[in-house]
Design a protein around this motif. Structure first.
Motif, PDB file in Angstrom:
ATOM      1  N   VAL A 121     -29.948 107.437  -0.990  1.00  0.00           N
ATOM      2  CA  VAL A 121     -31.391 107.261  -0.794  1.00  0.00           C
ATOM      3  C   VAL A 121     -31.865 108.073   0.415  1.00  0.00           C
ATOM      4  N   LEU A 122     -31.094 108.033   1.504  1.00  0.00           N
ATOM      5  CA  LEU A 122     -31.489 108.769   2.712  1.00  0.00           C
ATOM      6  C   LEU A 122     -31.511 110.279   2.448  1.00  0.00           C
ATOM      7  N   ILE A 123     -30.470 110.777   1.758  1.00  0.00           N
ATOM      8  CA  ILE A 123     -30.428 112.207   1.451  1.00  0.00           C
ATOM      9  C   ILE A 123     -31.587 112.560   0.520  1.00  0.00           C
ATOM     10  N   GLY A 124     -31.865 111.665  -0.443  1.00  0.00           N
ATOM     11  CA  GLY A 124     -32.982 111.889  -1.366  1.00  0.00           C
ATOM     12  C   GLY A 124     -34.304 112.003  -0.632  1.00  0.00           C
ATOM     13  N   MET A 125     -34.492 111.136   0.350  1.00  0.00           N
ATOM     14  CA  MET A 125     -35.729 111.187   1.144  1.00  0.00           C
ATOM     15  C   MET A 125     -35.830 112.512   1.897  1.00  0.00           C
ATOM     16  N   ALA A 126     -34.707 112.906   2.508  1.00  0.00           N
ATOM     17  CA  ALA A 126     -34.695 114.169   3.253  1.00  0.00           C
ATOM     18  C   ALA A 126     -34.983 115.338   2.311  1.00  0.00           C
ATOM     19  N   PHE A 127     -34.398 115.279   1.112  1.00  0.00           N
ATOM     20  CA  PHE A 127     -34.600 116.339   0.117  1.00  0.00           C
ATOM     21  C   PHE A 127     -36.075 116.422  -0.275  1.00  0.00           C
ATOM     22  N   GLY A 128     -36.667 115.252  -0.554  1.00  0.00           N
ATOM     23  CA  GLY A 128     -38.083 115.213  -0.922  1.00  0.00           C
ATOM     24  C   GLY A 128     -38.958 115.725   0.204  1.00  0.00           C
ATOM     25  N   PHE A 129     -38.621 115.346   1.412  1.00  0.00           N
ATOM     26  CA  PHE A 129     -39.400 115.760   2.584  1.00  0.00           C
ATOM     27  C   PHE A 129     -39.382 117.278   2.735  1.00  0.00           C
ATOM     28  N   ILE A 130     -38.182 117.855   2.567  1.00  0.00           N
ATOM     29  CA  ILE A 130     -38.056 119.306   2.738  1.00  0.00           C
ATOM     30  C   ILE A 130     -38.753 120.042   1.590  1.00  0.00           C
ATOM     31  N   MET A 131     -38.648 119.486   0.366  1.00  0.00           N
ATOM     32  CA  MET A 131     -39.340 120.137  -0.763  1.00  0.00           C
ATOM     33  C   MET A 131     -40.845 120.132  -0.554  1.00  0.00           C
ATOM     34  N   GLU A 132     -41.341 118.977  -0.108  1.00  0.00           N
ATOM     35  CA  GLU A 132     -42.777 118.882   0.167  1.00  0.00           C
ATOM     36  C   GLU A 132     -43.154 119.850   1.294  1.00  0.00           C
ATOM     37  N   GLY A 133     -42.293 119.908   2.311  1.00  0.00           N
ATOM     38  CA  GLY A 133     -42.535 120.822   3.428  1.00  0.00           C
ATOM     39  C   GLY A 133     -42.531 122.277   2.990  1.00  0.00           C
ATOM     40  N   SER A 134     -41.711 122.607   1.989  1.00  0.00           N
ATOM     41  CA  SER A 134     -41.667 123.986   1.494  1.00  0.00           C
ATOM     42  C   SER A 134     -42.810 124.284   0.535  1.00  0.00           C
ATOM     43  N   GLY A 135     -43.639 123.288   0.250  1.00  0.00           N
ATOM     44  CA  GLY A 135     -44.789 123.490  -0.632  1.00  0.00           C
ATOM     45  C   GLY A 135     -44.472 123.300  -2.098  1.00  0.00           C
ATOM     46  N   PHE A 136     -43.368 122.621  -2.402  1.00  0.00           N
ATOM     47  CA  PHE A 136     -42.966 122.466  -3.797  1.00  0.00           C
ATOM     48  C   PHE A 136     -43.742 121.395  -4.544  1.00  0.00           C
ATOM     49  N   SER A 137     -44.619 120.701  -3.844  1.00  0.00           N
ATOM     50  CA  SER A 137     -45.429 119.727  -4.575  1.00  0.00           C
ATOM     51  C   SER A 137     -46.644 120.394  -5.206  1.00  0.00           C
ATOM     52  N   SER A 138     -46.771 121.725  -4.991  1.00  0.00           N
ATOM     53  CA  SER A 138     -47.870 122.458  -5.624  1.00  0.00           C
ATOM     54  C   SER A 138     -47.353 123.184  -6.858  1.00  0.00           C
ATOM     55  N   SER A 139     -47.929 122.848  -8.002  1.00  0.00           N
ATOM     56  CA  SER A 139     -47.451 123.467  -9.242  1.00  0.00           C
ATOM     57  C   SER A 139     -47.756 124.971  -9.253  1.00  0.00           C
ATOM     58  N   ARG A 140     -48.834 125.380  -8.548  1.00  0.00           N
ATOM     59  CA  ARG A 140     -49.180 126.812  -8.524  1.00  0.00           C
ATOM     60  C   ARG A 140     -48.104 127.618  -7.802  1.00  0.00           C
ATOM     61  N   LYS A 141     -47.550 127.003  -6.753  1.00  0.00           N
ATOM     62  CA  LYS A 141     -46.503 127.693  -6.005  1.00  0.00           C
ATOM     63  C   LYS A 141     -45.241 127.824  -6.857  1.00  0.00           C
ATOM     64  N   ILE A 142     -44.950 126.757  -7.610  1.00  0.00           N
ATOM     65  CA  ILE A 142     -43.722 126.765  -8.398  1.00  0.00           C
ATOM     66  C   ILE A 142     -43.800 127.803  -9.529  1.00  0.00           C
ATOM     67  N   VAL A 143     -44.920 127.807 -10.254  1.00  0.00           N
ATOM     68  CA  VAL A 143     -45.015 128.761 -11.363  1.00  0.00           C
ATOM     69  C   VAL A 143     -45.232 130.195 -10.882  1.00  0.00           C
ATOM     70  N   GLY A 144     -45.500 130.343  -9.587  1.00  0.00           N
ATOM     71  CA  GLY A 144     -45.606 131.691  -9.011  1.00  0.00           C
ATOM     72  C   GLY A 144     -44.361 132.509  -9.275  1.00  0.00           C
ATOM     73  N   LEU A 145     -43.232 131.826  -9.400  1.00  0.00           N
ATOM     74  CA  LEU A 145     -41.970 132.506  -9.707  1.00  0.00           C
ATOM     75  C   LEU A 145     -42.031 133.185 -11.068  1.00  0.00           C
ATOM     76  N   PHE A 146     -42.660 132.489 -12.032  1.00  0.00           N
ATOM     77  CA  PHE A 146     -42.760 133.026 -13.398  1.00  0.00           C
ATOM     78  C   PHE A 146     -43.765 134.174 -13.465  1.00  0.00           C
ATOM     79  N   TYR A 147     -44.910 133.983 -12.768  1.00  0.00           N
ATOM     80  CA  TYR A 147     -45.951 135.020 -12.840  1.00  0.00           C
ATOM     81  C   TYR A 147     -45.749 136.131 -11.811  1.00  0.00           C
ATOM     82  N   GLY A 148     -44.823 135.923 -10.893  1.00  0.00           N
ATOM     83  CA  GLY A 148     -44.462 136.992  -9.972  1.00  0.00           C
ATOM     84  C   GLY A 148     -45.340 137.140  -8.754  1.00  0.00           C
ATOM     85  N   TYR A 149     -45.975 136.058  -8.284  1.00  0.00           N
ATOM     86  CA  TYR A 149     -46.730 136.200  -7.042  1.00  0.00           C
ATOM     87  C   TYR A 149     -46.173 135.342  -5.909  1.00  0.00           C
TER      88      TYR A 149
END
Lengths: 206, 196
Positions: free
Chosen positions: B20-48
């Protein structure tokens, strides 16, 4: 185009670390203990347990011992010691038995007909770093001589030998059932117990 | 020395707490990296935007190098680590479905929970869809079973499969990762800037 300095340093660090892995001298890391340690263990006779000691622990139902019969299965089926499990010598290094042999709670006692095969099994186990492994000194042959058919010590033997003998007789009864032939009863049956005469009480007095 | 839990250095009971603690840290870092934004994630597919690729490649390379060093120094017993079993058919079919879902929905399962945590409506809808999908799959498992268990290869690693030295493989993988980071940063600069 310009690459940021931090980015370049981190990339080089990563590549450097990965490259160092390739350059590292390769060693095979064995699970087994070092030959020197094994040699020290081999010359230490403390691994040999006397059958009397094992018999005593068995009679006391000591839960901290595990007997392991390293003879082939057909011999194990014919005769073994109470509570023993069969791990033939040829199979002792198989992974299936690791859970049984590699533990810290019990004293594991290996035995075979003599102590030769048991000692080989002991070396294999010790080499793999297992703890609390012992060998029954003299194996089942010695067990038979000591426990099943003990020989009465000569009259001149010290008291301790008679104590051991009486223990062995009792152990023999315990392990082989009540079929031991008692010989001592008839020989010593004729002893007449003399009643000690009452000392005359001091009569009179001055 | 390691792994800590299988060897009993950390008691088994702590397993879930640590997870649970590692999961929280993982979620925190993902959110910090901006991974809660779907536009950022699909940017990989569209190349921006290649943040997803960079983060996961960095994580993989760091972990791979770290485990090899730990194993070399005798701090971890490599043979006791969990290797996820390989089912080739399931991996290919599942990978395709996952990829399509990734681009259309804009989340992967982990990041969708990240999005839910900060209250994104699209992430909530995505998560409901995810649970419906799990339900359908579980109920109709007998239909999918042959795909699910197809071409089982056991707990195999790629270096075992190809017969390569893991050290050499990790080295080339690291070089490839650095090259990809470099190329993607050029691409990001070339494409028209996307504001999201």
């Amino acid at each position: 185009m310009k690459i940021s300095r931090t980015y370049l340093i981190l990339a080089l660090l990563l590549a450097g670390l990965a490259f160092a892995l390739v350059l590292l001298p390769k060693t095979t890391r064995n699970k087994e203990i070092k030959p020197e340690e094994l040699m020290t263990e081999i010359i230490d006779p403390a691994r040999f347990l006397n059958p009397d000691l094992i018999a005593e622990r068995l009679i006391n139902e000591d839960p901290s011992i595990q007997l392991i019969d390293v003879r082939p299965q057909d011999q194990f089926v014919k005769f073994t010691l109470p509570g023993a499990i069969n791990i033939p010598l040829t199979e002792i290094s198989k992974e299936d038995w690791e859970g049984e042999l590699n533990q810290h709670q019990k004293d594991i006692i290996l035995f075979s007909n003599d102590d030769l095969f048991a000692d080989q099994a002991w070396i294999l186990c010790t080499r793999m770093g297992y703890k609390n492994i012992y060998v029954m000194k003299g194996g089942l042959n010695q067990w038979y001589k000591n426990i099943i058919a003990p020989i009465e010590p000569p009259e001149t033997a010290p008291k301790e030998e008679f104590e051991i003998y009486s223990f062995r007789k009792a152990a023999s009864l315990y392990f082989s059932g009540a079929n031991t032939v008692s010989t001592t009863g008839t020989e010593k049956g004729n002893i007449v117990v003399k009643k000690r005469e009452k000392k005359a009480t001091a009569a009179g007095g001055c | 020395m390691g792994p800590l839990i299988p060897l009993g250095i950390i008691p088994e009971q702590w397993n879930n707490v640590i997870a649970v603690l590692i999961g929280m840290a993982f979620g925190f870092i993902m959110e910090g990296s901006g991974f809660s934004s779907s536009r950022k994630i699909v940017g990989l597919f569209y190349g921006y935007d290649f943040t997803v690729l960079k983060v996961f490649f960095t994580a993989t390379v760091t972990a791979a190098i770290g485990i090899l060093y730990f194993s070399y120094l005798g701090w971890i017993d490599f043979s006791m680590l969990h290797i996820h079993p390989t089912y080739v058919t399931g991996a290919i079919v599942g990978g395709l479905i996952m990829g399509v879902g990734f681009v259309t929905g804009g989340f992967c399962p982990g990041t969708s929970f990240c999005g839910v945590a900060i209250g994104k409506i699209d992430a909530i809808v995505y998560t409901i869809g995810l649970l419906v999908g799990i339900f359908i799959f579980s109920e109709a498992f007998s239909i999918f079973e042959s795909i699910y268990n197809g071409n089982y290869m056991g707990e195999i690693t790629i270096t075992e499969f190809l017969g390569l030295s893991p050290y050499l493989f990790v080295f080339f993988f690291t070089l490839a990762a650095i090259a990809i980071f470099f190329v993607t940063s050029i691409i990001v600069k070339r494409v028209k800037e996307v504001n999201y």
